[in-house]
Design a protein around this motif. Structure first.
Motif, PDB file in Angstrom:
ATOM      1  N   ASP A 118       3.235  -0.798   3.579  1.00  0.00           N
ATOM      2  CA  ASP A 118       2.823  -2.020   4.265  1.00  0.00           C
ATOM      3  C   ASP A 118       2.310  -3.035   3.259  1.00  0.00           C
ATOM      4  OD1 ASP A 118       3.377  -0.829   6.718  1.00  0.00           O
ATOM      5  OD2 ASP A 118       1.328  -0.085   6.960  1.00  0.00           O
TER       6      ASP A 118
ATOM      7  N   SER B 261      -0.401  -5.556   2.159  1.00  0.00           N
ATOM      8  CA  SER B 261      -1.827  -5.750   2.426  1.00  0.00           C
ATOM      9  C   SER B 261      -2.272  -7.055   1.771  1.00  0.00           C
ATOM     10  CB  SER B 261      -2.648  -4.568   1.909  1.00  0.00           C
ATOM     11  OG  SER B 261      -2.565  -4.480   0.502  1.00  0.00           O
TER      12      SER B 261
ATOM     13  N   HIS C 151       3.154  -4.612   8.636  1.00  0.00           N
ATOM     14  CA  HIS C 151       4.146  -3.540   8.650  1.00  0.00           C
ATOM     15  C   HIS C 151       5.483  -4.166   9.024  1.00  0.00           C
ATOM     16  CE1 HIS C 151       5.941   0.388   9.140  1.00  0.00           C
ATOM     17  NE2 HIS C 151       6.472  -0.063  10.278  1.00  0.00           N
TER      18      HIS C 151
ATOM     19  N   ASP D 275       0.828  -1.206   0.000  1.00  0.00           N
ATOM     20  CA  ASP D 275       0.000   0.000   0.000  1.00  0.00           C
ATOM     21  C   ASP D 275       0.863   1.257   0.000  1.00  0.00           C
ATOM     22  OD1 ASP D 275       0.847   0.459   2.621  1.00  0.00           O
ATOM     23  OD2 ASP D 275      -1.079  -0.028   3.534  1.00  0.00           O
ATOM     24  N   GLY D 276       0.224   2.399   0.039  1.00  0.00           N
ATOM     25  CA  GLY D 276       0.917   3.684  -0.022  1.00  0.00           C
ATOM     26  C   GLY D 276       1.842   3.955   1.144  1.00  0.00           C
ATOM     27  N   ASP D 277       1.597   3.263   2.279  1.00  0.00           N
ATOM     28  CA  ASP D 277       2.469   3.415   3.451  1.00  0.00           C
ATOM     29  C   ASP D 277       3.652   2.455   3.430  1.00  0.00           C
ATOM     30  OD1 ASP D 277       0.809   5.381   4.544  1.00  0.00           O
ATOM     31  OD2 ASP D 277      -0.433   3.891   5.568  1.00  0.00           O
TER      32      ASP D 277
END
Length: 159
Positions: free
Chosen positions: A43, A45, A56, A39-41
């Motif tokens: 992490d 998914s 994470h 994902d954008g962070d």
């Protein structure tokens, strides 16, 4: 006449040596038949039993792998914040590895590990995923007034 090849590089995960723990997590999830994404962070998914979960990976001298999910608390549950927090606290104290919290109407459940270079990441992911989903189920049952730790009650059904 030239042929324009599509650029698939943006869809590929970064090289394993750039994020070694995250690479091991991606490999383990793919080996189990999941279709993980980043994902954008940053992490990982993935969906399991219809539930969106994340991993994470804190890379570094002591790597940490956190499997977590977030759920909006439904209107069908009691709205008393103290009851919500007490149940979250009770689960965090009773269950190994799992931490449960409530923030702005969202239930957050995590399971954390410090995997070494020879740790079985696949097994850690399986255990963590099951612990997170079980804790969510327990918290929901507790909010409905059920005593999930009463040995007299049958164990909850696995979805």
């Amino acid at each position: 006449m030239g042929y324009d090849r599509p650029d698939f590089s943006a869809q590929l995960p970064p090289p394993g040596d750039e994020h070694p723990l995250r690479g091991r997590v991606l490999d383990a999830l793919q080996d189990e038949g999941f279709r993980p994404d980043i994902d954008g962070d940053g992490d990982v998914s993935f969906k399991v039993e219809g539930q969106q979960l994340f991993v994470h990976c804190a890379e570094g001298e002591v790597p940490v792998m956190r499997v977590f999910g977030q759920w909006q608390i439904g209107e069908d549950l009691p709205t008393d914040e103290m009851t919500r927090l007490r149940n979250a606290n009770d689960l965090s104290l009773r269950l190994n590895i799992v931490k449960v919290g409530v923030n702005n109407g969202t239930l957050v459940v995590t399971a954390e590990h410090i995997p070494g270079p020879n740790s079985d990441v696949r097994a850690l992911l399986q255990i963590s995923t099951q612990l997170v989903l079980t804790a969510v189920q327990f918290w929901h049952q507790m909010m409905l007034g059920q005593d999930v730790f009463d040995e007299q009650q049958p164990p909850p059904e696995q979805a």
